[in-house]
Design an enzyme around this catalytic site. Sequence first.
Site, short mmCIF file in Angstrom:
data_model
loop_
_atom_site.label_atom_id
_atom_site.label_comp_id
_atom_site.label_asym_id
_atom_site.label_seq_id
_atom_site.Cartn_x
_atom_site.Cartn_y
_atom_site.Cartn_z
N LYS A 16 3.17 -1.07 0.62
CA LYS A 16 3.46 -0.45 -0.44
C LYS A 16 4.15 -0.84 -1.45
CE LYS A 16 5.94 3.26 1.71
NZ LYS A 16 7.32 2.94 1.00
N ARG A 92 9.90 11.81 0.45
CA ARG A 92 10.01 11.38 1.90
C ARG A 92 9.94 12.67 2.73
NH1 ARG A 92 11.22 5.89 0.99
NH2 ARG A 92 11.47 4.44 3.18
N ARG A 127 4.50 -6.36 11.24
CA ARG A 127 4.86 -6.79 9.92
C ARG A 127 6.38 -6.87 9.46
NH1 ARG A 127 0.54 -4.45 5.77
NH2 ARG A 127 -1.46 -4.98 6.76
N ARG A 133 14.11 -8.42 7.09
CA ARG A 133 15.08 -7.77 6.07
C ARG A 133 16.25 -7.26 6.80
NH1 ARG A 133 12.47 -3.44 2.41
NH2 ARG A 133 13.50 -1.80 3.95
N ARG A 144 12.99 4.41 11.83
CA ARG A 144 12.39 4.69 10.39
C ARG A 144 10.61 5.18 10.65
NH1 ARG A 144 14.67 0.16 8.06
NH2 ARG A 144 13.02 -1.04 8.19
#
Length: 190
Positions: A16, A92, A127, A133, A144
């Site tokens: 996204k 969220r 992914r 990161r 998450r």
Amino acid sequence: MVVLRMVILGRQGSGKGTQSLRLAEAYGCVHLSTGDILRAAVGEGTDLGQQAEAVMNSGGLVGDDIMIPLVQERIGKDDIATSGVLLDGFPRTADQANGLESMLGARGQMLTVAINLDVPVAEVTLRMMARGREDDTEDAIARRLDLYEAETAPLLDWFAERGLLATVDGLGEESDVFGRLQAVIDQRLA
Ligand code: AMP
């Protein structure tokens, strides 16, 4: 001129962020990524950054008491009023969604569309492991994804009830996914 105001939802790692950049450019709207704002604040060591850093590294969600005023402040700026906005990473939680509805409502504005960029859990996990990161530890990724199912996935129904939800298949080539997104948006703008 039609002004696009949209939300893009999707699991972390759904693409996204990448698609949002392309869309914001194509539709001339402001890309408002709460993750980018928070990462910049952490980098600069501001109060906001100091408050957010530990939560972000653990894969948790920064509090609604911080996030809602942050977006409210940004969304009221002239550039967004003129050019529209693509919200990436917000809302969220249910409180954030309600907050967004009132912020826009107070300005007599409505969302054009909320897109669910759909990529299955197994694929986004691969992914995220690959992108490496700093906040992408295995525990943080799992947390998450759990939080997404618990807090953010219910927003899909919330948007559907308002006739705003469109689901786009996020698997495949980046440019193919982009084409699917554009088709959905153009249909809503028509
Ligand atoms: P993102 O780049 O959207 O994946 O965001 C990176 C991290 O920033 C998330 O894992 C959260 O810790 C935090 N974050 C970003 N947006 C929000 C939000 N709307 N509410 C709470 N936390 C957020």
